[in-house]
Design a protein around this motif. Structure first.
Motif, PDB file in Angstrom:
ATOM      1  N   THR A   1     -12.211   1.668  -5.219  1.00 19.17           N
ATOM      2  CA  THR A   1     -11.640   0.442  -5.283  1.00 19.17           C
ATOM      3  C   THR A   1     -12.428  -0.126  -3.862  1.00 19.17           C
ATOM      4  N   GLN A   2     -12.899   0.483  -2.529  1.00 22.40           N
ATOM      5  CA  GLN A   2     -13.744   0.366  -2.175  1.00 22.40           C
ATOM      6  C   GLN A   2     -15.059  -0.577  -2.919  1.00 22.40           C
TER       7      GLN A   2
ATOM      8  N   ASN B   1     -10.959  -3.940   6.376  1.00 25.00           N
ATOM      9  CA  ASN B   1      -9.829  -4.358   6.445  1.00 25.00           C
ATOM     10  C   ASN B   1      -9.100  -3.666   5.746  1.00 25.00           C
ATOM     11  N   SER B   2      -9.424  -2.761   4.426  1.00 26.83           N
ATOM     12  CA  SER B   2      -8.570  -2.297   3.768  1.00 26.83           C
ATOM     13  C   SER B   2      -8.648  -1.009   4.603  1.00 26.83           C
TER      14      SER B   2
ATOM     15  N   THR C   1     -14.033  -4.108  -3.591  1.00 28.14           N
ATOM     16  CA  THR C   1     -13.452  -5.385  -2.820  1.00 28.14           C
ATOM     17  C   THR C   1     -15.372  -5.853  -1.871  1.00 28.14           C
TER      18      THR C   1
ATOM     19  N   ALA D   1       0.520  -7.908  -2.178  1.00 35.14           N
ATOM     20  CA  ALA D   1      -0.671  -7.866  -1.904  1.00 35.14           C
ATOM     21  C   ALA D   1      -0.790  -9.644  -1.736  1.00 35.14           C
TER      22      ALA D   1
ATOM     23  N   ILE E   1       0.641  -0.954   0.142  1.00 43.76           N
ATOM     24  CA  ILE E   1      -0.112   0.085   0.127  1.00 43.76           C
ATOM     25  C   ILE E   1       0.839   1.185   0.055  1.00 43.76           C
TER      26      ILE E   1
ATOM     27  N   SER F   1      -5.384   3.000  -2.743  1.00 44.14           N
ATOM     28  CA  SER F   1      -6.232   2.306  -2.372  1.00 44.14           C
ATOM     29  C   SER F   1      -7.254   2.076  -1.019  1.00 44.14           C
ATOM     30  N   LEU F   2      -8.344   1.951  -1.515  1.00 44.45           N
ATOM     31  CA  LEU F   2      -8.913   1.127   0.308  1.00 44.45           C
ATOM     32  C   LEU F   2      -9.628  -0.123  -0.530  1.00 44.45           C
ATOM     33  N   GLY F   3      -9.073  -0.890  -1.543  1.00 47.32           N
ATOM     34  CA  GLY F   3      -9.195  -1.943  -1.634  1.00 47.32           C
ATOM     35  C   GLY F   3      -8.257  -3.409  -1.753  1.00 47.32           C
ATOM     36  N   HIS F   4      -7.532  -2.978  -0.684  1.00 45.29           N
ATOM     37  CA  HIS F   4      -6.159  -3.999  -1.546  1.00 45.29           C
ATOM     38  C   HIS F   4      -6.047  -5.208  -0.742  1.00 45.29           C
ATOM     39  N   GLY F   5      -7.595  -5.128   0.198  1.00 46.96           N
ATOM     40  CA  GLY F   5      -7.574  -6.491   1.300  1.00 46.96           C
ATOM     41  C   GLY F   5      -8.001  -7.628   0.217  1.00 46.96           C
TER      42      GLY F   5
END
Length: 389
Positions: free
Chosen positions: A166-167, A292-293, A170, A269, A64, A75-79
């Motif tokens: 990105t949210q 989580n992200s 995910t 990731a 991240i 990025s708020l979706g790397h989870g």
């Protein structure tokens, strides 16, 4: 050539960080396996697994920080990439169970037998081979990131709008993986793992080896990130972060640079997720949860955005605090404490822990360099400049 690039990209703090991680990757497994139980320096097996989780989170934080700290892509979706890599490893581990499952089917995992699957879905084929699963650990999240990034960056989606989609990505994946007919275990996910490469995943030796591999993964990930950010490519990424329009005006294909670093970050990731799954023993759709992200972004902010070392440190510190506070009377209030931590760091330590320390040490470093320069000048017979002249 590669060794020269890696050596050139390391400074003193980076070298110390690598030494500490390498020492932990060697000493903790040896302490667990060689010292008698009850010894002062013996690390219990449960702590080895817990520390392994922290190391996997540190790899995710590095991924991240590479895109957020050096390219300005929040990025708020790397989870999602973390979870996709974890599912790829989980599919391999499920195929290794064979007839030892509850229903004794040598081909179908237990959840497929329970849901009356007539045969193994086509996308599960090949996961009985470790090399194929290892390739998919990198390829699956990388391909997902490439397709997503190509559409987003080509449309010049930036800032908060990129963070929102990105949210959305995910969250959509989480809903899909919750479905029983999607072929990934539904709500329960993948669990009850037995072996990895023929070794019992519950054995102390296997857990120690997985921890050592996680530390090795962190070292390799850190070296890759350092090589990127200290190269000419890294300078362009920083330019994109600070002045994207000006960088595009100078003739750089900003979308290509963003797409490359975003895909590389997703692959890292995915590797973190693959190392995480055999150590915790389960992977389920909860790993796709948007929270989580967001929490992973907080790790980077706490440790120090744009420092790499700070990102890894923030992941370890925040997750250690989470372990401590969620196991006592403060457990119901952990999310409030995490939010308060993020607000306090933003207000009081906007550069994070490592960033603040670096900022305070810069004047002293400048003075030291100036003094060294003057000493060298005197030794060479060059007098100090006369200010009056």
């Amino acid at each position: 050539m590669m060794a020269h690039v890696l050596t050139r990209s390391l400074d003193r703090s980076a070298t110390v960080f690598l030494i500490v991680v390498a020492a932990a990757g060697v000493l903790i497994p040896l302490s667990n396996l060689l010292l008698p139980i009850g010894s002062l320096f013996q690390v219990p097996t449960y702590l080895v697994s817990l520390f392994g989780k922290y190391v996997c989170y540190a790899i995710l934080a590095l991924a991240i920080d590479l895109i957020w700290g050096y390219c300005g892509i929040l990025s708020l979706g790397h989870g999602a990439f973390f979870a996709v890599g974890g599912y790829a490893m989980g599919m391999y581990l499920m195929r290794q169970i064979g007839s030892r499952g509850v229903y004794g089917n040598p081909i179908l995992p237990d959840f497929m037998v329970f849901l009356n699957y007539p045969k193994l879905p086509w996308y599960w084929h090949g996961f009985d081979m470790f090399w194929f699963a290892a390739v998919m650990v990198i390829l699956a999240p990388g391909l997902l990131a490439f397709c997503f990034g190509w559409l987003a960056f080509r449309s010049r989606v930036t800032g908060v709008y990129l963070s929102i989609i990105t949210q959305a990505m995910t969250y959509a994946l989480m809903l899909a993986f919750f479905r029983n007919d999607f072929g990934f275990g539904g709500n329960n996910g993948l669990t009850d793992f037995k072996d990895i490469l023929g070794f019992n995943v519950q054995a102390e030796g296997t857990r120690a080896a997985l921890f050592a591999l996680s530390c090795l993964g962190l070292i390799i990930g850190f070296l890759i990130c350092r090589a990127v950010v200290t190269s000419k490519l890294g300078k362009v990424l920083i330019a994109v972060r600070d002045a994207e329009s000006r960088t595009r005006f100078l003739g750089y294909r900003v979308e290509s640079y963003k797409l490359f670093v975003f895909t590389l970050s997703a692959c890292m990731a995915g590797v973190a997720g693959a190392l995480y799954v055999p150590q915790v023993g389960i992977i389920n759709p909860g790993e796709f949860a948007p929270g989580n992200s967001i929490e992973a972004v907080i790790w980077v902010a706490v440790g120090g955005r744009g420092t790499l070392i700070g990102a890894a440190l923030g992941a370890v510190v925040v997750n250690y605090a989470k372990t401590v506070f969620t196991s006592g009377p403060l457990a119901p209030y952990w999310l409030f404490m995490l939010g308060a931590l993020f607000i306090l760091v933003t207000l009081l330590l906007p550069r994070g822990i490592i960033g603040t320390c670096n900022a305070r040490s810069e004047p002293h470093e400048a003075q030291r360099l100036t003094a060294n320069t003057l000493c060298v000048a005197r030794e060479d017979g060059i007098s100090e400049p006369n200010m009056a002249d």
